[in-house]
Design a protein around this motif. Sequence first.
Motif, PDB file in Angstrom:
ATOM      1  N   GLY A 152      12.009  72.621  51.283  1.00 26.88           N
ATOM      2  CA  GLY A 152      12.586  71.288  51.140  1.00 26.88           C
ATOM      3  C   GLY A 152      11.810  70.205  51.852  1.00 26.88           C
ATOM      4  N   HIS A 153      10.744  70.593  52.584  1.00 26.42           N
ATOM      5  CA  HIS A 153       9.978  69.598  53.340  1.00 26.42           C
ATOM      6  C   HIS A 153       9.380  68.543  52.418  1.00 26.42           C
ATOM      7  CE1 HIS A 153       7.038  67.833  56.085  1.00 26.42           C
ATOM      8  NE2 HIS A 153       6.105  68.113  55.189  1.00 26.42           N
ATOM      9  N   LEU A 154       8.751  68.973  51.322  1.00 29.80           N
ATOM     10  CA  LEU A 154       8.089  68.021  50.429  1.00 29.80           C
ATOM     11  C   LEU A 154       9.112  67.121  49.747  1.00 29.80           C
ATOM     12  CD1 LEU A 154       5.573  66.910  49.149  1.00 29.80           C
ATOM     13  CD2 LEU A 154       5.688  68.733  47.425  1.00 29.80           C
ATOM     14  N   ASP A 155      10.229  67.687  49.323  1.00 31.23           N
ATOM     15  CA  ASP A 155      11.267  66.864  48.690  1.00 31.23           C
ATOM     16  C   ASP A 155      11.767  65.796  49.650  1.00 31.23           C
ATOM     17  OD1 ASP A 155      11.102  68.306  46.355  1.00 31.23           O
ATOM     18  OD2 ASP A 155      12.793  69.627  46.830  1.00 31.23           O
ATOM     19  N   ARG A 156      11.973  66.177  50.905  1.00 26.76           N
ATOM     20  CA  ARG A 156      12.437  65.206  51.898  1.00 26.76           C
ATOM     21  C   ARG A 156      11.380  64.133  52.129  1.00 26.76           C
ATOM     22  NH1 ARG A 156      13.154  68.004  57.066  1.00 26.76           N
ATOM     23  NH2 ARG A 156      11.027  67.346  57.538  1.00 26.76           N
ATOM     24  N   ALA A 157      10.114  64.571  52.198  1.00 28.01           N
ATOM     25  CA  ALA A 157       9.027  63.619  52.424  1.00 28.01           C
ATOM     26  C   ALA A 157       8.947  62.609  51.287  1.00 28.01           C
ATOM     27  CB  ALA A 157       7.704  64.364  52.575  1.00 28.01           C
ATOM     28  N   ILE A 158       9.081  63.093  50.064  1.00 29.14           N
ATOM     29  CA  ILE A 158       9.019  62.190  48.908  1.00 29.14           C
ATOM     30  C   ILE A 158      10.197  61.219  48.915  1.00 29.14           C
ATOM     31  CG2 ILE A 158       9.214  62.111  46.398  1.00 29.14           C
ATOM     32  CD1 ILE A 158       7.575  64.715  46.311  1.00 29.14           C
ATOM     33  N   ASP A 159      11.393  61.733  49.174  1.00 29.57           N
ATOM     34  CA  ASP A 159      12.573  60.864  49.226  1.00 29.57           C
ATOM     35  C   ASP A 159      12.425  59.804  50.311  1.00 29.57           C
ATOM     36  OD1 ASP A 159      13.732  62.265  47.176  1.00 29.57           O
ATOM     37  OD2 ASP A 159      15.013  63.497  48.465  1.00 29.57           O
ATOM     38  N   PHE A 160      11.931  60.226  51.473  1.00 27.40           N
ATOM     39  CA  PHE A 160      11.739  59.285  52.572  1.00 27.40           C
ATOM     40  C   PHE A 160      10.717  58.222  52.189  1.00 27.40           C
ATOM     41  CE2 PHE A 160       9.071  58.182  56.292  1.00 27.40           C
ATOM     42  CZ  PHE A 160      10.003  57.470  57.021  1.00 27.40           C
ATOM     43  N   ALA A 161       9.582  58.656  51.648  1.00 26.94           N
ATOM     44  CA  ALA A 161       8.524  57.709  51.299  1.00 26.94           C
ATOM     45  C   ALA A 161       8.997  56.707  50.249  1.00 26.94           C
ATOM     46  CB  ALA A 161       7.299  58.469  50.791  1.00 26.94           C
ATOM     47  N   LYS A 162       9.743  57.179  49.262  1.00 27.39           N
ATOM     48  CA  LYS A 162      10.258  56.269  48.238  1.00 27.39           C
ATOM     49  C   LYS A 162      11.181  55.209  48.849  1.00 27.39           C
ATOM     50  CE  LYS A 162      10.180  59.096  44.021  1.00 27.39           C
ATOM     51  NZ  LYS A 162      11.042  59.727  42.983  1.00 27.39           N
ATOM     52  N   SER A 163      11.983  55.634  49.837  1.00 29.41           N
ATOM     53  CA  SER A 163      12.953  54.710  50.421  1.00 29.41           C
ATOM     54  C   SER A 163      12.300  53.628  51.273  1.00 29.41           C
ATOM     55  CB  SER A 163      13.982  55.486  51.257  1.00 29.41           C
ATOM     56  OG  SER A 163      13.401  56.003  52.443  1.00 29.41           O
ATOM     57  N   VAL A 164      11.143  53.937  51.876  1.00 24.52           N
ATOM     58  CA  VAL A 164      10.503  52.971  52.781  1.00 24.52           C
ATOM     59  C   VAL A 164       9.278  52.306  52.165  1.00 24.52           C
ATOM     60  CG1 VAL A 164      11.305  54.246  54.799  1.00 24.52           C
ATOM     61  CG2 VAL A 164       9.011  54.701  53.895  1.00 24.52           C
ATOM     62  N   TRP A 165       8.803  52.795  51.020  1.00 27.50           N
ATOM     63  CA  TRP A 165       7.545  52.315  50.455  1.00 27.50           C
ATOM     64  C   TRP A 165       7.507  50.807  50.204  1.00 27.50           C
ATOM     65  CZ3 TRP A 165       2.886  53.484  50.888  1.00 27.50           C
ATOM     66  CH2 TRP A 165       1.897  53.182  49.942  1.00 27.50           C
ATOM     67  N   PRO A 166       8.547  50.200  49.636  1.00 25.45           N
ATOM     68  CA  PRO A 166       8.480  48.745  49.435  1.00 25.45           C
ATOM     69  C   PRO A 166       8.295  47.983  50.746  1.00 25.45           C
ATOM     70  CG  PRO A 166      10.234  49.685  48.111  1.00 25.45           C
ATOM     71  CD  PRO A 166       9.770  50.779  49.029  1.00 25.45           C
ATOM     72  N   ALA A 167       9.032  48.365  51.791  1.00 21.33           N
ATOM     73  CA  ALA A 167       8.898  47.694  53.090  1.00 21.33           C
ATOM     74  C   ALA A 167       7.537  47.985  53.711  1.00 21.33           C
ATOM     75  CB  ALA A 167      10.013  48.148  54.030  1.00 21.33           C
ATOM     76  N   ILE A 168       7.048  49.220  53.548  1.00 17.43           N
ATOM     77  CA  ILE A 168       5.734  49.595  54.075  1.00 17.43           C
ATOM     78  C   ILE A 168       4.646  48.755  53.421  1.00 17.43           C
ATOM     79  CG2 ILE A 168       3.984  51.424  54.035  1.00 17.43           C
ATOM     80  CD1 ILE A 168       5.984  52.028  56.141  1.00 17.43           C
ATOM     81  N   LYS A 169       4.687  48.640  52.108  1.00 15.36           N
ATOM     82  CA  LYS A 169       3.664  47.868  51.395  1.00 15.36           C
ATOM     83  C   LYS A 169       3.700  46.397  51.799  1.00 15.36           C
ATOM     84  CE  LYS A 169       4.483  48.814  47.077  1.00 15.36           C
ATOM     85  NZ  LYS A 169       4.244  48.798  45.605  1.00 15.36           N
ATOM     86  N   SER A 170       4.894  45.861  51.979  1.00 10.98           N
ATOM     87  CA  SER A 170       5.027  44.463  52.378  1.00 10.98           C
ATOM     88  C   SER A 170       4.421  44.230  53.760  1.00 10.98           C
ATOM     89  CB  SER A 170       6.501  44.060  52.366  1.00 10.98           C
ATOM     90  OG  SER A 170       6.660  42.726  52.803  1.00 10.98           O
ATOM     91  N   SER A 171       4.749  45.107  54.705  1.00 15.66           N
ATOM     92  CA  SER A 171       4.215  44.966  56.062  1.00 15.66           C
ATOM     93  C   SER A 171       2.701  45.144  56.074  1.00 15.66           C
ATOM     94  CB  SER A 171       4.863  45.992  56.992  1.00 15.66           C
ATOM     95  OG  SER A 171       6.226  45.704  57.203  1.00 15.66           O
ATOM     96  N   ALA A 172       2.209  46.122  55.308  1.00 20.39           N
ATOM     97  CA  ALA A 172       0.770  46.369  55.254  1.00 20.39           C
ATOM     98  C   ALA A 172       0.030  45.164  54.690  1.00 20.39           C
ATOM     99  CB  ALA A 172       0.484  47.609  54.412  1.00 20.39           C
ATOM    100  N   ALA A 173       0.621  44.534  53.681  1.00 20.81           N
ATOM    101  CA  ALA A 173      -0.012  43.351  53.093  1.00 20.81           C
ATOM    102  C   ALA A 173      -0.077  42.212  54.111  1.00 20.81           C
ATOM    103  CB  ALA A 173       0.766  42.915  51.854  1.00 20.81           C
ATOM    104  N   GLU A 174       0.990  42.033  54.879  1.00 19.25           N
ATOM    105  CA  GLU A 174       0.998  40.983  55.897  1.00 19.25           C
ATOM    106  C   GLU A 174      -0.027  41.247  56.994  1.00 19.25           C
ATOM    107  OE1 GLU A 174       4.693  39.417  57.409  1.00 19.25           O
ATOM    108  OE2 GLU A 174       5.795  40.430  55.813  1.00 19.25           O
ATOM    109  N   LEU A 175      -0.229  42.517  57.316  1.00 23.69           N
ATOM    110  CA  LEU A 175      -1.166  42.874  58.379  1.00 23.69           C
ATOM    111  C   LEU A 175      -2.590  43.056  57.864  1.00 23.69           C
ATOM    112  CD1 LEU A 175       1.029  45.501  60.281  1.00 23.69           C
ATOM    113  CD2 LEU A 175       0.499  43.163  61.018  1.00 23.69           C
ATOM    114  N   GLY A 176      -2.748  43.130  56.548  1.00 22.61           N
ATOM    115  CA  GLY A 176      -4.070  43.323  55.974  1.00 22.61           C
ATOM    116  C   GLY A 176      -4.638  44.700  56.233  1.00 22.61           C
TER     117      GLY A 176
END
Length: 269
Positions: A116-140
């Motif tokens: 279940g590790h990979l399933d959890r990792a994918i679920d987690f990444a999907k839930s935070v990806w929009p915020a991660i991408k936004s922060s990364a764009a701001e930080l360059g």
Amino acid sequence: MLVTQGPAAAETGTQGVEMVAQAEKLEALLWQQVLSCMTKTAFSGASLGTGSQLYNGMITRALSDKMFATTSATLTKQIVEQLGGEATQGAATPTPTLQALAAHPAMLSAHSAPAGHLDRAIDFAKSVWPAIKSSAAELGVPPVALLAQSALETGWGASTPGNNLFGIKAVHGQSGTLASTKEERDGVMTATQATFADYDSGAHCASAYTGLIRRVYPDAVGTTSVAQYADALMHGGYATDSSYARKIVDTAQSPTMQSVLNVLEGDDT
């Protein structure tokens, strides 16, 4: 991987089958490292424009399919022998390269990842990806750098008290959650407790994190690789762990991350 030759004596029985399986994982890791090096010289986004990441991913996967489709069992047998699969006198001693590969984080995670590790990792990444991408764009910086750090800090979402995605310590007067952690003291990782900041949501945490990086770790802003970003954080004192930067890079290069990114890239298309 198909085995195109008959099994040797060392490849039969429960132990032999397991040895072959491990050898094939090592061979896969060898190809992964080759492809990773090739990816570093791939066309840049500036050259290819929109969809460049997907294009490069398609090329990498096509090369991987071609390599594995034409590989014989010869390399697998050689790896089995060097891992100690041959019981005959004078069997080869594992080379430093194979020993290093066997201890590589990618191999360790492949062996020890719980169900279940990979399933959890994918679920987690999907839930935070929009915020991660936004922060990364701001930080360059590359989004994968932030995702890798968050995965390291939370165990791919296994522990996120107070929606804290980046292990941010609470400052005086800030709401926080007391949790167990480890700090490096005199070169030794020591179990302790610390109060980590609470946030209303993962997006709120990512926003606060962006401001923290800008204020306290300005050298990390605008870095173009995971390694550069991780080094800037470590040298800025983000964590006491002297291996912190390496752990972020290892997480970014792990098979779990590759699987997660494949899913995220598919969702982005």
